[in-house]
Scaffold this active site. Sequence first.
Site, PDB file in Angstrom:
ATOM      1  N   ASP A 122       0.838  -1.211   0.000  1.00  0.00           N
ATOM      2  CA  ASP A 122       0.000   0.000   0.000  1.00  0.00           C
ATOM      3  C   ASP A 122       0.871   1.259   0.000  1.00  0.00           C
ATOM      4  O   ASP A 122       1.991   1.252   0.514  1.00  0.00           O
ATOM      5  CB  ASP A 122      -0.908  -0.027   1.242  1.00  0.00           C
ATOM      6  N   LEU A 159      10.781 -20.528  -4.871  1.00  0.00           N
ATOM      7  CA  LEU A 159       9.753 -19.688  -4.247  1.00  0.00           C
ATOM      8  C   LEU A 159       8.404 -19.847  -4.960  1.00  0.00           C
ATOM      9  O   LEU A 159       8.349 -19.880  -6.189  1.00  0.00           O
ATOM     10  CB  LEU A 159      10.200 -18.215  -4.343  1.00  0.00           C
ATOM     11  N   HIS A 206       2.129   3.273  -9.014  1.00  0.00           N
ATOM     12  CA  HIS A 206       1.909   1.843  -9.281  1.00  0.00           C
ATOM     13  C   HIS A 206       3.070   1.274 -10.100  1.00  0.00           C
ATOM     14  O   HIS A 206       3.530   0.159  -9.845  1.00  0.00           O
ATOM     15  CB  HIS A 206       0.584   1.629 -10.017  1.00  0.00           C
TER      16      HIS A 206
HETATM   17  C1  IPE Z   1      -5.370  -2.789  -0.082  1.00  0.00           C
HETATM   18  O1  IPE Z   1      -5.031  -1.454  -0.300  1.00  0.00           O
HETATM   19  C2  IPE Z   1      -5.351  -3.516  -1.373  1.00  0.00           C
HETATM   20  C3  IPE Z   1      -4.057  -3.607  -2.026  1.00  0.00           C
HETATM   21  C4  IPE Z   1      -2.902  -3.222  -1.570  1.00  0.00           C
HETATM   22  C5  IPE Z   1      -4.093  -4.206  -3.313  1.00  0.00           C
HETATM   23  P1  IPE Z   1      -6.141  -0.309  -0.363  1.00  0.00           P
HETATM   24  O2  IPE Z   1      -5.418   0.974  -0.421  1.00  0.00           O
HETATM   25  O3  IPE Z   1      -7.117  -0.580  -1.436  1.00  0.00           O
HETATM   26  O4  IPE Z   1      -6.870  -0.506   1.051  1.00  0.00           O
HETATM   27  P2  IPE Z   1      -7.958   0.393   1.778  1.00  0.00           P
HETATM   28  O5  IPE Z   1      -9.139   0.470   0.880  1.00  0.00           O
HETATM   29  O6  IPE Z   1      -7.356   1.738   2.018  1.00  0.00           O
HETATM   30  O7  IPE Z   1      -8.238  -0.329   3.050  1.00  0.00           O
HETATM   31  C1  IPE Z   2      -1.776   0.187  -3.283  1.00  0.00           C
HETATM   32  O1  IPE Z   2      -1.492   1.535  -3.338  1.00  0.00           O
HETATM   33  C2  IPE Z   2      -1.955  -0.402  -4.651  1.00  0.00           C
HETATM   34  C3  IPE Z   2      -3.340  -0.791  -4.989  1.00  0.00           C
HETATM   35  C4  IPE Z   2      -4.339  -0.799  -4.175  1.00  0.00           C
HETATM   36  C5  IPE Z   2      -3.584  -1.170  -6.362  1.00  0.00           C
HETATM   37  P1  IPE Z   2      -2.656   2.615  -3.293  1.00  0.00           P
HETATM   38  O2  IPE Z   2      -3.055   2.930  -4.687  1.00  0.00           O
HETATM   39  O3  IPE Z   2      -3.745   2.175  -2.406  1.00  0.00           O
HETATM   40  O4  IPE Z   2      -1.898   3.848  -2.671  1.00  0.00           O
HETATM   41  P2  IPE Z   2      -2.480   4.899  -1.628  1.00  0.00           P
HETATM   42  O5  IPE Z   2      -2.985   4.130  -0.436  1.00  0.00           O
HETATM   43  O6  IPE Z   2      -3.591   5.617  -2.323  1.00  0.00           O
HETATM   44  O7  IPE Z   2      -1.321   5.777  -1.303  1.00  0.00           O
HETATM   45 MG    MG Z   3      -4.128   2.430  -0.415  1.00  0.00          MG
END
Ligand code: IPE
Ligand code: IPE
Ligand code: MG
Length: 261
Positions: free
Chosen positions: A26, A137, A43
């Site tokens: 995240d 792995l 990303h």
């Molecule tokens: C969780 O991250 C999902 C992934 C890392 C793929 P999110 O950024 O979507 O989670 P929430 O919605 O803030 O909990």
């Molecule tokens: C996690 O990073 C990746 C996915 C959920 C695809 P985020 O896109 O949730 O990044 P933040 O939380 O907005 O910084």
């Molecule tokens: Mg996020």
Amino acid sequence: MDNPGPVEQSAETPLRVPRHVAIIMDGNGRWAQERGLPRFSGHKAGVETVRAVVEQCVKLNIEVLTLFAFSSENWRRPPREVRLLMDLFMLTLNREVKRLKRNNVRLRIIGDHSGFSSRLQVKIREAEEMTEACTGLTLQIAANYGGRWDLTQAARKIAQLAVNGDIEPESITEEMLSSQISTAGLPDPDLFIRTGGEKRLSNFLLWQSAYAELYLTEVLWPDFNAAVFSQALRDYAGRQRRFGRTTEQIIQQQANVPGNE
Ligand code: IPE
Ligand code: IPE
Ligand code: MG
């Protein structure tokens, strides 16, 4: 899956290496926004981190790495971001599979594949088939994955077995449920990492993480590197895993004293 056994000790390798590491990757969006870049740049940068973490896991003889790439709930994002994420997933599968195979990494994509375009579904199958004989792995990418989806699809399969008369309700055990969830046959996560500072599970591996050790870090996923991962592994190695027992019992167990119930 075979346990590769203890890894060689060095300054970098912690005492006790987890068999299975699960990571909620995240913070990509915030990483990009902090730099005045579009979220998508975060990303893309995150994919580089994935490559480095996979290589570190290979070096450490970790058996399973499960990465949360796209949740069942991420479809709620703006359509443009979802589309770009799907394109990136496709591109990354195309680019990385050969490298994974060279590194003896078996790739599995867990989640509800039916949510993806047919082109992507074909690519996923091809990528899994290309690496299915790899014995190093196991890399699981959780895509269109949700812990509740996983439990629901397992329940559906078990219900079908009951309807067919193959099982009785009384014969449903935790082991049977484990054998029907998406990670069947693999050990449960020992170490559960979340980057990006949030302190929630976001519907990731709910059943499997019942006894996982949590490591929550503020570091945003694109900034997650070998040093941060090593810190998480050191932290894990220092934890006492009691699984409901008392500290005294664990100490006795470690000293190999029988009768420590
Ligand atoms: C969780 O991250 C999902 C992934 C890392 C793929 P999110 O950024 O979507 O989670 P929430 O919605 O803030 O909990
Ligand atoms: C996690 O990073 C990746 C996915 C959920 C695809 P985020 O896109 O949730 O990044 P933040 O939380 O907005 O910084
Ligand atoms: Mg996020």
